[in-house]
Each structure stands twice: as structure tokens, then as C-alpha cells.
Write a protein that holds these residues in place. Structure first.
Motif, PDB file in Angstrom:
ATOM      1  N   ARG A  53       0.835  -1.214   0.000  1.00 31.45           N
ATOM      2  CA  ARG A  53       0.000   0.000   0.000  1.00 31.45           C
ATOM      3  C   ARG A  53       0.861   1.252   0.000  1.00 31.45           C
ATOM      4  O   ARG A  53       0.546   2.222  -0.698  1.00 31.45           O
ATOM      5  CB  ARG A  53      -0.937   0.012   1.201  1.00 31.45           C
ATOM      6  N   ARG A  54       1.935   1.248   0.786  1.00 31.80           N
ATOM      7  CA  ARG A  54       2.848   2.406   0.793  1.00 31.80           C
ATOM      8  C   ARG A  54       3.486   2.597  -0.576  1.00 31.80           C
ATOM      9  O   ARG A  54       3.575   3.716  -1.090  1.00 31.80           O
ATOM     10  CB  ARG A  54       3.923   2.241   1.867  1.00 31.80           C
ATOM     11  N   THR A  55       3.915   1.485  -1.191  1.00 34.52           N
ATOM     12  CA  THR A  55       4.506   1.556  -2.528  1.00 34.52           C
ATOM     13  C   THR A  55       3.488   2.082  -3.533  1.00 34.52           C
ATOM     14  O   THR A  55       3.810   2.939  -4.362  1.00 34.52           O
ATOM     15  CB  THR A  55       5.013   0.168  -2.970  1.00 34.52           C
ATOM     16  N   ASN A  56       2.248   1.613  -3.444  1.00 31.90           N
ATOM     17  CA  ASN A  56       1.195   2.065  -4.335  1.00 31.90           C
ATOM     18  C   ASN A  56       0.950   3.570  -4.173  1.00 31.90           C
ATOM     19  O   ASN A  56       0.811   4.300  -5.160  1.00 31.90           O
ATOM     20  CB  ASN A  56      -0.086   1.279  -4.069  1.00 31.90           C
ATOM     21  N   ASP A  57       0.893   4.026  -2.927  1.00 33.35           N
ATOM     22  CA  ASP A  57       0.700   5.458  -2.674  1.00 33.35           C
ATOM     23  C   ASP A  57       1.834   6.285  -3.267  1.00 33.35           C
ATOM     24  O   ASP A  57       1.605   7.337  -3.872  1.00 33.35           O
ATOM     25  CB  ASP A  57       0.591   5.734  -1.172  1.00 33.35           C
ATOM     26  N   GLN A  58       3.062   5.801  -3.114  1.00 31.97           N
ATOM     27  CA  GLN A  58       4.219   6.513  -3.674  1.00 31.97           C
ATOM     28  C   GLN A  58       4.135   6.571  -5.196  1.00 31.97           C
ATOM     29  O   GLN A  58       4.437   7.615  -5.804  1.00 31.97           O
ATOM     30  CB  GLN A  58       5.523   5.835  -3.246  1.00 31.97           C
ATOM     31  N   LEU A  59       3.745   5.462  -5.812  1.00 31.09           N
ATOM     32  CA  LEU A  59       3.633   5.434  -7.274  1.00 31.09           C
ATOM     33  C   LEU A  59       2.529   6.371  -7.759  1.00 31.09           C
ATOM     34  O   LEU A  59       2.692   7.065  -8.768  1.00 31.09           O
ATOM     35  CB  LEU A  59       3.375   4.008  -7.756  1.00 31.09           C
ATOM     36  N   GLN A  60       1.407   6.406  -7.030  1.00 30.80           N
ATOM     37  CA  GLN A  60       0.333   7.313  -7.419  1.00 30.80           C
ATOM     38  C   GLN A  60       0.758   8.769  -7.274  1.00 30.80           C
ATOM     39  O   GLN A  60       0.394   9.610  -8.106  1.00 30.80           O
ATOM     40  CB  GLN A  60      -0.919   7.033  -6.591  1.00 30.80           C
ATOM     41  N   GLU A  61       1.554   9.085  -6.256  1.00 28.17           N
ATOM     42  CA  GLU A  61       2.068  10.446  -6.097  1.00 28.17           C
ATOM     43  C   GLU A  61       2.974  10.822  -7.273  1.00 28.17           C
ATOM     44  O   GLU A  61       2.907  11.941  -7.789  1.00 28.17           O
ATOM     45  CB  GLU A  61       2.834  10.568  -4.784  1.00 28.17           C
ATOM     46  N   LYS A  62       3.833   9.893  -7.698  1.00 28.34           N
ATOM     47  CA  LYS A  62       4.719  10.156  -8.843  1.00 28.34           C
ATOM     48  C   LYS A  62       3.904  10.394 -10.110  1.00 28.34           C
ATOM     49  O   LYS A  62       4.211  11.296 -10.893  1.00 28.34           O
ATOM     50  CB  LYS A  62       5.697   8.989  -9.062  1.00 28.34           C
ATOM     51  N   LEU A  63       2.877   9.581 -10.322  1.00 31.43           N
ATOM     52  CA  LEU A  63       2.031   9.770 -11.494  1.00 31.43           C
ATOM     53  C   LEU A  63       1.325  11.125 -11.434  1.00 31.43           C
ATOM     54  O   LEU A  63       1.215  11.824 -12.452  1.00 31.43           O
ATOM     55  CB  LEU A  63       0.994   8.649 -11.600  1.00 31.43           C
ATOM     56  N   ALA A  64       0.853  11.499 -10.251  1.00 32.90           N
ATOM     57  CA  ALA A  64       0.156  12.780 -10.092  1.00 32.90           C
ATOM     58  C   ALA A  64       1.089  13.953 -10.397  1.00 32.90           C
ATOM     59  O   ALA A  64       0.644  14.973 -10.928  1.00 32.90           O
ATOM     60  CB  ALA A  64      -0.403  12.899  -8.675  1.00 32.90           C
ATOM     61  N   GLU A  65       2.373  13.812 -10.098  1.00 33.83           N
ATOM     62  CA  GLU A  65       3.345  14.862 -10.426  1.00 33.83           C
ATOM     63  C   GLU A  65       3.395  15.115 -11.926  1.00 33.83           C
ATOM     64  O   GLU A  65       3.720  16.205 -12.367  1.00 33.83           O
ATOM     65  CB  GLU A  65       4.736  14.473  -9.925  1.00 33.83           C
ATOM     66  N   HIS A  66       3.087  14.087 -12.697  1.00 35.37           N
ATOM     67  CA  HIS A  66       3.119  14.199 -14.160  1.00 35.37           C
ATOM     68  C   HIS A  66       1.719  14.374 -14.742  1.00 35.37           C
ATOM     69  O   HIS A  66       1.518  14.228 -15.953  1.00 35.37           O
ATOM     70  CB  HIS A  66       3.786  12.962 -14.772  1.00 35.37           C
ATOM     71  N   GLY A  67       0.749  14.626 -13.871  1.00 38.10           N
ATOM     72  CA  GLY A  67      -0.610  14.894 -14.337  1.00 38.10           C
ATOM     73  C   GLY A  67      -1.412  13.669 -14.696  1.00 38.10           C
ATOM     74  O   GLY A  67      -2.421  13.761 -15.391  1.00 38.10           O
ATOM     75  N   VAL A  68      -0.986  12.516 -14.251  1.00 44.02           N
ATOM     76  CA  VAL A  68      -1.711  11.275 -14.519  1.00 44.02           C
ATOM     77  C   VAL A  68      -2.413  10.849 -13.236  1.00 44.02           C
ATOM     78  O   VAL A  68      -1.785  10.700 -12.193  1.00 44.02           O
ATOM     79  CB  VAL A  68      -0.762  10.155 -14.984  1.00 44.02           C
ATOM     80  N   TYR A  69      -3.729  10.689 -13.312  1.00 47.23           N
ATOM     81  CA  TYR A  69      -4.496  10.294 -12.139  1.00 47.23           C
ATOM     82  C   TYR A  69      -5.232   8.996 -12.427  1.00 47.23           C
ATOM     83  O   TYR A  69      -5.783   8.826 -13.521  1.00 47.23           O
ATOM     84  CB  TYR A  69      -5.503  11.388 -11.756  1.00 47.23           C
ATOM     85  N   LEU A  70      -5.229   8.101 -11.491  1.00 45.90           N
ATOM     86  CA  LEU A  70      -5.905   6.815 -11.657  1.00 45.90           C
ATOM     87  C   LEU A  70      -7.335   6.925 -11.158  1.00 45.90           C
ATOM     88  O   LEU A  70      -7.604   7.567 -10.141  1.00 45.90           O
ATOM     89  CB  LEU A  70      -5.181   5.721 -10.881  1.00 45.90           C
ATOM     90  N   LYS A  71      -8.244   6.300 -11.861  1.00 48.11           N
ATOM     91  CA  LYS A  71      -9.644   6.287 -11.427  1.00 48.11           C
ATOM     92  C   LYS A  71      -9.801   5.205 -10.359  1.00 48.11           C
ATOM     93  O   LYS A  71      -9.146   4.186 -10.408  1.00 48.11           O
ATOM     94  CB  LYS A  71     -10.573   5.998 -12.603  1.00 48.11           C
ATOM     95  N   GLY A  72     -10.766   5.408  -9.471  1.00 43.46           N
ATOM     96  CA  GLY A  72     -11.074   4.375  -8.503  1.00 43.46           C
ATOM     97  C   GLY A  72     -10.668   4.724  -7.196  1.00 43.46           C
ATOM     98  O   GLY A  72     -10.619   4.738  -6.168  1.00 43.46           O
TER      99      GLY A  72
END
Length: 72
Positions: A53-72
Motif C-alpha cells: 500500500r505504501r509503494t502504491n501510494d508513492q507510485l500514485q504520487e509520482k504519477l500525479a506529479e506528471h498529471g496522470v491520475y488513476l480512477k477508482g
């Protein structure tokens, strides 16, 4: 090694027995005895889930830095 577990939640009445556990249910109170390996596996899996879960949160933060957001 065995571990005893007591729960206080509605579980009905009855008795269950599996490969690595036995459970006796009296309505709201249940008693279970599990082999040590099963309980240790459960604790290890909970630790692994928390790491993932921590790894997933970190990956989502990195994606958000580049303007990519995951649905759900």
C-alpha cells in the motif's frame, strides 16, 4: 505452537474445524485455536499488504506529479 483467539461479534452458533484451526461459536462470542504457522502467515501477509500500500501510494504520487491520475 497454537494461538487462541476470542472474538465478540455475531457469528451464530456452531463448530468449525479446518486444517489448521478449530472454532467454537456461541452467538456473539467465538473461540478459535489456530496453529502457529497459520497465525504467523496472517501477520506476515498484513505486513506485506502495508508495504504494498505504501509503494502504491508513492507510485500514485509520482504519477500525479506528471498529471496522470488513476480512477477508482
Amino acid at each position: 505452537m497454537f494461538t487462541a483467539i476470542m472474538t465478540a461479534a455475531w457469528r451464530g452458533f456452531g463448530f468449525d474445524k479446518g486444517d489448521e484451526y478449530s472454532e467454537l461459536r456461541f452467538g456473539f462470542v467465538s473461540f478459535a485455536v489456530v496453529k502457529g504457522t497459520l497465525w504467523q502467515q496472517h501477520k506476515d501477509l498484513k505486513k506485506q499488504v502495508e508495504r504494498l500500500r505504501r509503494t502504491n501510494d508513492q507510485l500514485q504520487e509520482k504519477l500525479a506529479e506528471h498529471g496522470v491520475y488513476l480512477k477508482g
